[in-house]
Design a protein around this motif. Structure first.
Motif, PDB file in Angstrom:
ATOM      1  N   ASN A  62      61.678 -20.705 -16.423  1.00 36.60           N
ATOM      2  CA  ASN A  62      62.282 -21.929 -16.971  1.00 36.60           C
ATOM      3  C   ASN A  62      63.234 -22.576 -15.968  1.00 36.60           C
ATOM      4  OD1 ASN A  62      60.915 -21.541 -19.365  1.00 36.60           O
ATOM      5  ND2 ASN A  62      62.624 -20.549 -20.394  1.00 36.60           N
ATOM      6  N   ASP A  63      64.015 -21.758 -15.282  1.00 36.73           N
ATOM      7  CA  ASP A  63      64.952 -22.289 -14.279  1.00 36.73           C
ATOM      8  C   ASP A  63      64.200 -22.935 -13.118  1.00 36.73           C
ATOM      9  OD1 ASP A  63      67.042 -21.415 -15.816  1.00 36.73           O
ATOM     10  OD2 ASP A  63      67.495 -19.647 -14.583  1.00 36.73           O
ATOM     11  N   SER A  64      63.070 -22.339 -12.740  1.00 33.07           N
ATOM     12  CA  SER A  64      62.258 -22.924 -11.667  1.00 33.07           C
ATOM     13  C   SER A  64      61.744 -24.299 -12.088  1.00 33.07           C
ATOM     14  CB  SER A  64      61.082 -21.998 -11.343  1.00 33.07           C
ATOM     15  OG  SER A  64      60.185 -22.621 -10.450  1.00 33.07           O
ATOM     16  N   GLU A  65      61.241 -24.426 -13.303  1.00 36.22           N
ATOM     17  CA  GLU A  65      60.737 -25.721 -13.761  1.00 36.22           C
ATOM     18  C   GLU A  65      61.875 -26.743 -13.848  1.00 36.22           C
ATOM     19  OE1 GLU A  65      57.742 -27.591 -17.113  1.00 36.22           O
ATOM     20  OE2 GLU A  65      58.888 -25.786 -17.618  1.00 36.22           O
ATOM     21  N   ARG A  66      63.036 -26.291 -14.289  1.00 36.12           N
ATOM     22  CA  ARG A  66      64.173 -27.210 -14.394  1.00 36.12           C
ATOM     23  C   ARG A  66      64.603 -27.693 -13.008  1.00 36.12           C
ATOM     24  NH1 ARG A  66      67.101 -23.922 -16.913  1.00 36.12           N
ATOM     25  NH2 ARG A  66      66.135 -24.344 -18.932  1.00 36.12           N
ATOM     26  N   ALA A  67      64.589 -26.794 -12.026  1.00 35.34           N
ATOM     27  CA  ALA A  67      64.936 -27.191 -10.651  1.00 35.34           C
ATOM     28  C   ALA A  67      63.932 -28.206 -10.118  1.00 35.34           C
ATOM     29  CB  ALA A  67      64.977 -25.951  -9.753  1.00 35.34           C
ATOM     30  N   LEU A  68      62.663 -28.018 -10.435  1.00 37.78           N
ATOM     31  CA  LEU A  68      61.630 -28.975 -10.026  1.00 37.78           C
ATOM     32  C   LEU A  68      61.892 -30.348 -10.658  1.00 37.78           C
ATOM     33  CD1 LEU A  68      57.838 -28.423  -9.767  1.00 37.78           C
ATOM     34  CD2 LEU A  68      58.647 -30.147 -11.367  1.00 37.78           C
ATOM     35  N   GLN A  69      62.175 -30.361 -11.938  1.00 41.95           N
ATOM     36  CA  GLN A  69      62.403 -31.629 -12.641  1.00 41.95           C
ATOM     37  C   GLN A  69      63.639 -32.352 -12.124  1.00 41.95           C
ATOM     38  OE1 GLN A  69      62.583 -30.091 -16.616  1.00 41.95           O
ATOM     39  NE2 GLN A  69      60.362 -30.183 -16.938  1.00 41.95           N
ATOM     40  N   ASP A  70      64.624 -31.584 -11.641  1.00 38.40           N
ATOM     41  CA  ASP A  70      65.854 -32.200 -11.119  1.00 38.40           C
ATOM     42  C   ASP A  70      65.663 -32.763  -9.716  1.00 38.40           C
ATOM     43  OD1 ASP A  70      67.164 -31.545 -13.450  1.00 38.40           O
ATOM     44  OD2 ASP A  70      68.106 -29.728 -12.635  1.00 38.40           O
ATOM     45  N   ALA A  71      64.897 -32.056  -8.871  1.00 37.02           N
ATOM     46  CA  ALA A  71      64.834 -32.410  -7.450  1.00 37.02           C
ATOM     47  C   ALA A  71      63.653 -33.304  -7.078  1.00 37.02           C
ATOM     48  CB  ALA A  71      64.794 -31.128  -6.612  1.00 37.02           C
ATOM     49  N   PHE A  72      62.498 -33.150  -7.744  1.00 37.48           N
ATOM     50  CA  PHE A  72      61.300 -33.839  -7.297  1.00 37.48           C
ATOM     51  C   PHE A  72      61.330 -35.359  -7.473  1.00 37.48           C
ATOM     52  CE2 PHE A  72      57.712 -30.551  -6.735  1.00 37.48           C
ATOM     53  CZ  PHE A  72      58.601 -29.648  -6.167  1.00 37.48           C
ATOM     54  N   LEU A  74      64.199 -26.866  -0.236  1.00 39.27           N
ATOM     55  CA  LEU A  74      64.854 -26.097  -1.300  1.00 39.27           C
ATOM     56  C   LEU A  74      65.111 -24.681  -0.816  1.00 39.27           C
ATOM     57  CD1 LEU A  74      62.684 -27.250  -4.336  1.00 39.27           C
ATOM     58  CD2 LEU A  74      65.009 -27.983  -3.786  1.00 39.27           C
ATOM     59  N   GLN A  75      66.230 -24.124  -1.209  1.00 36.60           N
ATOM     60  CA  GLN A  75      66.602 -22.771  -0.816  1.00 36.60           C
ATOM     61  C   GLN A  75      66.413 -21.807  -1.990  1.00 36.60           C
ATOM     62  OE1 GLN A  75      67.484 -21.995   2.340  1.00 36.60           O
ATOM     63  NE2 GLN A  75      67.143 -24.164   2.846  1.00 36.60           N
ATOM     64  N   GLU A  76      65.965 -20.585  -1.662  1.00 38.90           N
ATOM     65  CA  GLU A  76      65.853 -19.565  -2.702  1.00 38.90           C
ATOM     66  C   GLU A  76      67.249 -19.176  -3.185  1.00 38.90           C
ATOM     67  OE1 GLU A  76      63.741 -16.188  -1.356  1.00 38.90           O
ATOM     68  OE2 GLU A  76      61.825 -17.224  -1.155  1.00 38.90           O
ATOM     69  N   LYS A  77      67.368 -18.991  -4.497  1.00 40.45           N
ATOM     70  CA  LYS A  77      68.635 -18.524  -5.053  1.00 40.45           C
ATOM     71  C   LYS A  77      68.748 -17.018  -4.827  1.00 40.45           C
ATOM     72  CE  LYS A  77      69.388 -21.845  -8.790  1.00 40.45           C
ATOM     73  NZ  LYS A  77      69.572 -21.981 -10.255  1.00 40.45           N
ATOM     74  N   PRO A  78      69.897 -16.546  -4.369  1.00 44.65           N
ATOM     75  CA  PRO A  78      70.055 -15.090  -4.203  1.00 44.65           C
ATOM     76  C   PRO A  78      70.020 -14.413  -5.571  1.00 44.65           C
ATOM     77  CG  PRO A  78      72.162 -16.210  -3.897  1.00 44.65           C
ATOM     78  CD  PRO A  78      71.121 -17.284  -4.002  1.00 44.65           C
ATOM     79  N   PRO A  79      69.448 -13.200  -5.650  1.00 48.85           N
ATOM     80  CA  PRO A  79      69.398 -12.486  -6.934  1.00 48.85           C
ATOM     81  C   PRO A  79      70.799 -12.288  -7.506  1.00 48.85           C
ATOM     82  CG  PRO A  79      68.010 -11.404  -5.301  1.00 48.85           C
ATOM     83  CD  PRO A  79      68.798 -12.455  -4.576  1.00 48.85           C
ATOM     84  N   THR A  80      70.908 -12.431  -8.804  1.00 45.77           N
ATOM     85  CA  THR A  80      72.215 -12.293  -9.467  1.00 45.77           C
ATOM     86  C   THR A  80      72.558 -10.840  -9.757  1.00 45.77           C
ATOM     87  OG1 THR A  80      71.202 -12.503 -11.657  1.00 45.77           O
ATOM     88  CG2 THR A  80      71.918 -14.533 -10.560  1.00 45.77           C
ATOM     89  N   GLY A  81      71.579  -9.963  -9.657  1.00 41.90           N
ATOM     90  CA  GLY A  81      71.806  -8.558 -10.002  1.00 41.90           C
ATOM     91  C   GLY A  81      71.484  -8.241 -11.451  1.00 41.90           C
TER      92      GLY A  81
END
Length: 556
Positions: free
Chosen positions: A116-126, A366-373
């Protein structure tokens, strides 16, 4: 061992006969007041309880010496002891299901949140980066994410074909947008599609996404499905009724001491274990495949980490899509020349605008988000829980004896051995159905395994094969899973033309297989058309179970 057990029972029979005929002089006058208290506390009528001990020839389960139990009391206590064991089994099963459900929901929610976060990032940036190249194709991107969700949640999509069809549709649409002055026919677009593999219009992004996404999604969904299958097996096994022989043995274990006038005598440890091992013999046969499943689930978590791991890939789908469109814009002129060279000149649109009017907005980086743990913590907790429950089925008799059966802390002259207060001499039986052939407490027919449990053993095998395939990056269908993992066996019974794994472009519906909890058939119908009839899936499991039963030892 068999001779020793027979000798023990011969001694017990002689002791019971002497007690019945001669009786114990002290016992003849013994009061049943303590038994009255216990019996009344369980909600039964005190009118059933005699004031003092009576002759016990009427008893059908307990030793027939002097007794505080009438026939009605024995029957009531037998039913009560059976319900107490069933309640204890259901409590243990519910606790295990709750543990598995907690792990399932935590990890499942995390993977879905990544997508879901990936799709939201796409909708924000594209929109800002690609303009009409994105806004006129939002449905194609939205459909891709919908299909990825359905695949993860169990829809029988072929992921590689899903991605290939997405890139093919996107190329056709973007080519027309980048060349509004052209009017390509369907034949011309087909030629474009055939040239695409050699032309690589989107650069390396489609290939990289295909390789990484296949492995990542297969690993993620097989792990979560494994948790779901384990929980479902526990639920179904908990519904298996106790055999009549078990009910008699449990009554003798728990309440015959009350009838005998020694309610304070607690069951001898080995006596309790033999009763529960006999009652739960079929359940113990789940142990081997249960362990295989949990080991495979722990192993598949290795595929969650690193650049190609499930966390990075599922959460970074939009990054590969951005790289693809960047590559298409970079290679637009070269691509056009090669397409014309291979497919000829397309028709010109007399009303179309020139290519110079389709301005490029810029290159999106776009940069990969570092894992949150978060996932690391969830997986660490899940692995610890899976290791803790590995011996659940074979430890169940001992657990119930210790926690639910008020077992004596030691085997001595003061514990209840099923006949009287005294030591319990027979050996403790091994685990599983075959080892109960000489069980001195529960008569078990080892040639008749429980069919429900045999079906659940098969489900564990199938899911284990699926996890092993997923570890190698392969999406093994249930209907293709075999005991040795070779893919030549049949576990689901779905004909290829009905439940085939590969889906053609013209197919509008894909059957649901291995669905995760929460994915309804109606939800799956958004992308599927012909599901496999339920009876076909059950029949092979039933037949396999019959074969297993027929192949078993013919003793007793």
């Amino acid at each position: 061992m068999e001779l020793r057990a027979r000798g023990w029972w011969l001694l017990c029979a002689i002791a019971a006969l002497v007690a019945c005929v001669l009786g114990d002089p002290a016992s003849k006058s013994r009061s049943c007041s303590e038994v009255r208290q216990i019996y009344g506390a369980k909600g039964f009528s005190l009118s059933d309880v005699p004031q003092a001990e009576i002759s016990g020839e009427h008893l059908r389960i307990c030793p027939q010496g002097y007794t505080c139990c009438t026939s009605e009391m024995e029957e009531n206590l037998a039913n009560h002891s059976r319900m107490e064991l069933e309640t204890a089994l259901h409590d243990s099963s519910r606790a295990l299901q709750a543990t598995l459900a907690t792990q399932l929901h935590g990890i499942d929610d995390h993977f879905q949140r990544l997508l879901n976060d990936s799709e939201r990032a796409l909708q924000d940036a594209f929109p800002g980066a690609f303009g009409d190249l994105y806004t006129q194709n939002t449905r194609a991107f939205r459909d891709l994410y919908s299909e990825l969700r359905l695949y993860y949640r169990g829809a029988n999509l072929h992921l590689e074909e899903t991605l290939a069809e997405f890139w093919a549709r996107l190329l056709e649409r973007l080519f027309k947008q980048l060349h509004p002055q052209l009017l390509p026919t369907d034949d011309y677009l087909d030629c474009l599609g055939k040239q695409a593999e050699a032309l690589r219009p989107f650069g390396d992004a489609p290939r990289e996404l295909r390789l990484r996404a296949t492995r990542a999604f297969v690993a993620a969904r097989s792990f979560v499905q494994g948790l779901g299958v384990a929980s479902d097996v526990v639920r179904k096994v908990a519904q298996v009724p106790l055999a009549p022989e078990c009910s008699r043995a449990i009554m003798k274990l728990v309440y015959c001491a009350h009838c005998r006038g020694v309610p304070g005598a607690r069951p001898c440890p080995d006596y309790c274990r033999n009763v529960l091992k006999g009652c739960l013999a079929n359940q113990a046969d789940l142990d081997a495949e249960w362990r295989n499943l949990l080991d495979s689930m722990v192993l598949i978590t290795d595929k969650f980490w690193g650049p190609s791991g499930a966390e990075n890939v599922i959460g970074g789908v939009h990054i590969w899509l951005a790289e693809a469109i960047n590559a298409l814009q970079d290679n637009k002129d070269t691509l056009t020349a090669k397409v014309i060279q291979g497919c000829g000149n397309p028709k010109v649109n007399p009303h179309g605008s020139g290519p110079e009017e389709m301005r490029r907005r810029g290159k999106l980086a776009l940069q990969e988000k570092p894992p949150t743990g978060t996932l690391e913590k969830l997986v660490s907790e899940a692995k610890a829980q899976l290791r803790d429950i590995q011996d659940f089925w074979i430890s169940l008799p001992g657990t119930l004896c210790s926690e639910k059966m008020a077992m004596s802390p030691a085997s001595d002259d003061r514990c209840w051995n099923g006949i009287s207060k005294g030591r319990y001499l027979p050996e403790v039986m091994g685990d599983g159905l075959a080892n109960q052939i000489n069980n001195p407490e529960v008569e078990v027919d080892i040639t008749k395994p429980d069919m429900t449990i045999r079906q659940q053993i098969m489900q564990l095998k199938i899911m284990t094969n699926r996890l092993r395939g997923a570890y190698g990056g392969n999406d093994v269908d249930f209907q293709d899973a075999s005991d040795d993992g070779s893919g030549s066996g049949s576990g689901g019974g779905c004909p290829d033309d009905t439940c085939g794994r590969r889906v053609s472009k013209n197919s509008s519906r894909t059957p649901l297989t291995h669905a995760l909890p929460g994915l309804s058939e109606q939800e799956g119908q958004k992308t599927s058309a012909a599901s496999c009839p339920e009876p076909h899936g059950f029949l092979p499991l039933f037949l396999v179970s019959l074969i297993l039963a027929a192949a078993g030892p013919r003793w007793r």
